[in-house]
Each structure stands twice: as structure tokens, then as C-alpha cells.
Design a protein around this motif. Structure first.
Motif: not given
Length: 277
Positions: A240-246, A252-257
Motif C-alpha cells: 500500500g505504501l509503495i502504491l501510494g508513493l507511485i 507530481t510529474i504531471y503537475h510539473f508538466h
């Protein structure tokens, strides 16, 4: 002053007396006693026993235990024998004895006026690469089928001994205590026509050597079953933590894009506008 002359016999007698005295003194100095600490446990099924040497704890066991003991009774026709099974637990009020050594230790647990006696033997040895471990190397259980609280109408009642030699269970690194909430089961072979007796332990914490503090277990060593169960419990949380981090990284990448594309000059889409440029 006259000289004292001793014959060879007298000298040998004095030497033997001195040796016996030293041995007797060593026995006194190495006095060992068993203590029942089961009252300290909140679990009514769990027993806590300790063996102490010269006032210091040298062996401790804490567990709940159950026995399944087959025995013969006479059938209704008065000729045939049928096998019944007695099931009972280790009582908290048992009496304790034990011995502690550097490489071998044992504990004896008895109840019902020694109608039942459980002996567990421990040994310590070196393995490959100089790793020192301890283990249970023998379990012996003495029971009396004439004791009627568990054995009803037993045929030819009497005492029997069930044993499993050359065991290698609860193997643990030296200096640590073995811990396991899961059930550990050992089969013992009885002198009563080779019947198989089941001895089960659970909620276990045992340490037969190298106890550093009085009445205190050393660092725990969890059994494989407990380690696996702990992994099964924590694995969904980790995933769950790994999925949340992904998801966070993707957002974040989409926001910067979006931010970068918003700051770039927009080219006219209508080709007629190029003529006015």
C-alpha cells in the motif's frame, strides 16, 4: 617435637576424605532449585518455570502445553481392546526440578504426585562457521494410566514412558531465547505397545543457557512460522505504501508538466494568422 608418621593406607584414606569433602562442597556451592512462576502470567493456560543455581536463574521456560495420549480399554464384549485418547494440558501448579550446565541442561516438570513427569533435555553445540546454537535434543514423558482423572477404565493400568531421542527442535543461536506463538508439535513413542503420543507447545519462550539477568529472558529469536506470519501481516501495508508513493510521484510529474507547458508561448493554430506575422 615428635614426627607424625602415616602409613600408605592412612595417607590414601586422608586423600579420599579430602576428595569427598571437595565434591560435597562443590555440590553445596552449586545448589540448584526449581521455581514455579506461573502466577505471573495473565494467560490461564500458560506456565512459567525457572531453574536457579546459587540464587541466579540459569534456565527458564514459558509455554502452554497439551498432551494427546492413546490408551487401551476393554470393549463391551469383554474380549476386544479399543483405543481411547486422553487429552489434557500441563497444569500451572506443577513441581519443578532441573539441572544447568555449560553445554547440557534439563528441566523436570511433575504433577499429580508424580503420576505425570515431563523431562526436557537441552544441548549446546557448534555448527558450521563457528556458530553456536542450542536446541532440545530429547523429550521424555512418564504417565500412569491408573490415574483416573484422564484415563477412564484403562486396560492393564500402570506407568509408561514415552520418549523421542535424537531430537533437534527449537534450534536457536546461543545467548538468545526462542520465541514462538505458533504451535510446535513433537511425537513421542510410548513403551505401551509403541503408541504415538502427541506433545504440543505454543506461546513459547524458552532459554536454557546464558541468561544474563535474573528471571529475564535474553533477546528473542522468532520461529520461522512467526516470521512468516509477521511478513504476511506487514506485506499489504508495504504494498500500500509503495502504491501510494507511485501515485504521488505520478501526480507530481504531471503537475510539473502542466506548469512547464503553461509557461511556453502558444503558436497560432490558424494558418491565416501566419500571413500577418
Amino acid at each position: 617435637m615428635g614426627r607424625l608418621n602415616f602409613s600408605t593406607k592412612e595417607s590414601a584414606g586422608l586423600l579420599l576424605l579430602c576428595v569427598c569433602g571437595v565434591l560435597a562442597l562443590s555440590v553445596v556451592l552449586a545448589e540448584q532449585e526449581g521455581e514455579n512462576l506461573s502466577g505471573l502470567s495473565d494467560n490461564p493456560d500458560k506456565a512459567i518455570f525457572a531453574v536457579r543455581e546459587n540464587g541466579t536463574t540459569c534456565l527458564m521456560v514459558e509455554f502452554a502445553a497439551k498432551f494427546l495420549v492413546p490408551y487401551d480399554v476393554l470393549a463391551l464384549n469383554g474380549i476386544d481392546l479399543i483405543t481411547e485418547q486422553a487429552s489434557f494440558t500441563l497444569p500451572r501448579g506443577a513441581e519443578i526440578e532441573g539441572k544447568c550446565g555449560s553445554t547440557e541442561s534439563e528441566i523436570q516438570i511433575s504433577w499429580k504426585n508424580s503420576a505425570y513427569i515431563l523431562r526436557i533435555y537441552f544441548s549446546k553445540e557448534f555448527r558450521q562457521k563457528g556458530i553456536e546454537v542450542w536446541k532440545i535434543n530429547k523429550i521424555q514423558f512418564v504417565y500412569d494410566t491408573s490415574e483416573t482423572s484422564h484415563f477412564i477404565n484403562a486396560y492393564n493400568p500402570g506407568k509408561h514412558t514415552a520418549t523421542n531421542h535424537k531430537l533437534s527442535v527449537l534450534e536457536t543461536p546461543a545467548g538468545r531465547s526462542y520465541v514462538c506463538t505458533a504451535q510446535e508439535t513433537v511425537t513421542l513413542i510410548s513403551s505401551d505397545h509403541q503408541k504415538a503420543i502427541t506433545f504440543s507447545m505454543y506461546d513459547i519462550q524458552i532459554q536454557p543457557f546464558d541468561i544474563a539477568s535474573d528471571f529475564m529472558f535474553s533477546a528473542p529469536y522468532k520461529c520461522i512460522t512467526d516470521q512468516r506470519e509477521h511478513l504476511e501481516e506487514t506485506l499489504p501495508l508495504i504494498l500500500g505504501l509503495i502504491l501510494g508513493l507511485i501515485i504521488i510521484i505520478t501526480l507530481t510529474i504531471y503537475h510539473f508538466h502542466l506548469k512547464l507547458t503553461a509557461n511556453q508561448p502558444q503558436l497560432p493554430r490558424d494558418r491565416s494568422m501566419y500571413k500577418n506575422m
